[in-house]
Design an enzyme around this catalytic site. Structure first.
Site, short mmCIF file in Angstrom:
data_model
loop_
_atom_site.label_atom_id
_atom_site.label_comp_id
_atom_site.label_asym_id
_atom_site.label_seq_id
_atom_site.Cartn_x
_atom_site.Cartn_y
_atom_site.Cartn_z
CD GLU A 1 -10.12 34.21 -6.28
OE1 GLU A 1 -9.67 33.97 -7.41
OE2 GLU A 1 -9.59 35.03 -5.49
CE LYS B 1 -8.85 35.85 -10.43
NZ LYS B 1 -8.14 35.35 -9.22
CB CYS C 1 -9.51 37.89 -6.83
SG CYS C 1 -8.10 38.19 -5.71
#
Length: 638
Positions: free
Chosen positions: A46, A115, A170
């Site tokens: 990330e 994300k 994540c």
């Protein structure tokens, strides 16, 4: 990509915080090394292009401009690279900043995945800088082209067949409703996760649990890549804990603070088989999804993933002992229910001094203990005949005495001779009739004694014998309850060894160890100089090979070519390729031709994920043709 295998890589380069140019160079280096290792899906951490720990520097125009420029440089570097690559970076869109994954192949930017779940708790304050991404793909102008920007984007490859890749970032994995779940329901069988997960005590175990669980629940491969060395240590430390999982199993893991590239092979065809097998897995629903195609070259993927030569037997001792205890409980509680339901107070079991009858006997003893019944209610019947040796006979008698059973001896020699005369069989002709007459006579004796005593005949045959049809039809093939029918031969040995280890009786331990040391044999041919003349594995092949074949054919649907490849890999150095192929052909021939015996099996408990009951796991016609399998078998070894 042959045999459905695809090598993937989780790559954590050493970076500098807020230095996209340096980081791009390290990313390109990682791409070269991972591709040289054969990886065709590459996952970076990330925000790797800038570093995850930039803080308020993420808001600076200069950092964002340099990030875009370096992404263009990476795209130039990847021209001609046939791999699907995921790289984390901050990206600005319509005045908002997104934590995103750039997805590229062969020098082209395929998509940007933002994300969804932006954490703002504990040590995380991404909500200070980043906006949650949109689900449905929208157009994003990148240089002279438009690329899709959104979470609900899948990447469909042409090799291996059926490959579909989804991406999450994540915290998305930690969410209650993960993007990965939606991706899998839309058809993704490989999921990647670009992460920056800091190290705190016990967090590595929690990560591993999450990834194993996600891959199992979603019946998918999972490639997890976390930030590592070079991130700021002002308040946190990032260890680069990377994992590759498949359907609940960790294939490879790079613990914190170690080397930066982790590779393994995902078996895409196995995942597709598993979803096909599970009728509860829904058909892919891709409404609202954008599907992006990409190309991978057809090539042979070198195998490095762990392949156990004994898939039914846990390799770790503690787990193996727990498994043995669990199996013995399944056997004994299954038999307990049958004894109570039928009202039988006695069990009748033919004991030969061999492994299978010993295990069935030990399970029966446990059952009587559960029922608080005296062991004398177990009628251990020894039936010596032409092939019985002193060693196996003595061990059978010793077992009965040590365990407090009622021993009954019925010498069947004269009964079999009488039968030979009745049917005109030459007693010097040691053919299949000679052998099977003994097995059927023994079964008749057991059944009649059970009738006499109002007892239950306990079957001793194991799953490996049933798979090969290595049982006499309506002989040892038949019983009133088969406690061993779900247990493969390789596991039978460990179960008896476990009982020897935990029994607490030295006399019992010694006889069990001697039984373990005795060659597996039906003892139907006369002994030679007092020793067993008929060794099963000389006739049908090594049981460790047949159990391997059985597991991968039934549990994972392997074709003959793929099975041969995996067997050569698992048994390298133990068996020559020609030997493996010889016994594999015998396995297929016997497995297909002997289904009629499995179609009328007695009841017995399922123990593991592979079972042969015609009422449960294996609904196979007795007259099925194996010509399609034979065609592929004939091509092997040429």
């Amino acid at each position: 990509m042959k045999d459905g295998l695809l090598r993937v890589a989780s790559v954590t380069p050493k970076i500098r915080v807020a230095d996209p140019q340096y980081n791009a160079g390290m990313i390109c280096k990682g791409i070269r090394e991972a591709c040289a290792a054969g990886a065709r899906i590459l996952v970076f951490p990330e925000l790797v292009l800038t570093g995850y720990t930039c803080g308020d520097l993420f808001l600076q125009d200069r950092l964002l401009a340099e990030t875009r420029h370096q992404l263009s440089e990476i795209l130039l570097h990847t021209r001609g690279v046939h791999a699907l690559i995921f790289i984390g970076l901050p990206i600005e869109r319509d005045g908002k900043l997104y934590n995103a994954a750039a997805v590229m192949a062969d020098g082209r930017l395929l998509a940007l995945i933002p994300k969804c779940t932006i954490p703002g708790y504990g040590e995380f304050y991404e909500t200070r800088h980043f906006t949650p991404g949109n689900r449905q793909a929208e157009e994003f102008v990148w240089e002279d082209a438009c690329v899709p920007f959104g979470t609900d984007i899948l990447f469909r490859g042409d090799m291996p067949e059926g490959l579909v890749v989804g991406c999450e970032i994540c915290e998305d994995l930690w969410a209650a409703d993960t993007p990965g779940t939606r991706h899998a329901l839309a058809g993704a069988n490989v999921l990647v996760n670009l992460s920056a997960s800091d190290e705190t005590i016990g967090k590595d175990s929690y990560r591993e649990m999450l990834i194993k669980s996600a891959s199992a629940r979603l019946v998918a491969g999972y490639v997890y890549c976390s930030a590592g060395e070079g991130e700021s240590t002002q308040d946190l430390v990032f260890g680069g804990h990377n994992l590759i999982a498949e359907n609940g199993h960790i294939l490879a893991q790079k613990k914190q603070f170690s080397s930066n590239i982790l590779c393994s092979e995902l078996d895409v065809s196995r995942l597709r088989f598993e979803r096909r097998r599970m009728n509860t897995w829904p058909a892919a629903e891709q409404t609202g999804y954008r599907i992006v195609e990409f190309h991978l070259e057809t090539e042979e993927t070198e195998m490095t993933r762990p392949v156990q030569s004994m898939p039914f037997v846990p390799s770790e001792q503690t787990e193996r002992r727990m498994r043995c205890e669990e199996i013995l409980s399944i056997q004994s509680y299954g038999l307990k229910k049958r004894m109570k339901h039928t009202g039988c107070k006695k069990a009748v079991i033919g004991i030969s001094g061999g492994l299978d009858s010993t295990l069935a006997l030990l399970a029966t003893v446990r059952t009587f203990d559960l029922l608080s019944m005296d062991h004398s209610g177990i009628l251990a019947v020894t039936m010596p005949c032409f092939g019985t040796t002193d060693r196996t006979y003595d061990n059978a008698c010793r077992l009965a005495a040590i365990l407090g059973l009622t021993l009954e001896e019925v010498n069947i020699r004269e009964a079999v001779y009488t039968h030979f005369r009745d049917i005109g069989q030459d007693e010097e002709n040691h053919d299949v009739t000679y052998e099977n007459s003994q097995a059927r006579e023994r079964t008749q004796v057991l059944m009649d004694i059970a009738n006499r005593e109002n007892g239950l005949v306990i079957g001793t045959g194991d799953m490996s014998e049933l798979a090969l049809g290595w049982a006499t039809y309506n002989g040892d093939h038949m019983s009133m309850y088969g406690v061993n029918g779900g247990i493969p031969k390789t596991l039978v040995r460990h179960l008896v060894k476990y009982c020897a280890d935990v029994c607490g009786d030295e006399a019992l331990r010694q006889v069990l160890l001697d039984i373990l040391d005795t060659p597996v044999s039906p003892e139907l041919l006369p002994p030679v100089e007092g020793k067993i003349a008929q060794k099963t594995e000389d006739l049908v092949g090594p049981y460790e090979l047949h159990d391997f074949f059985l597991y991968y054919v039934l549990r994972h649907g392997f074709s003959p070519a793929k099975l041969y490849r995996f067997a050569r890999y698992a048994f390298a150095g133990a068996y020559e390729d020609t030997v493996i192929l010889r016994w594999m052909k015998i396995f297929y021939r016997r497995f297909f031709s002997q289904q009629f015996k499995r179609s009328c099996l007695p009841d017995g408990p399922k123990v593991g994920s592979v079972a042969l009951s015609p009422r449960g796991d294996l609904r196979m016609p007795s007259d099925a043709s194996m010509s399609a399998w034979q065609k592929e078998l004939d091509e092997l070894g040429n």
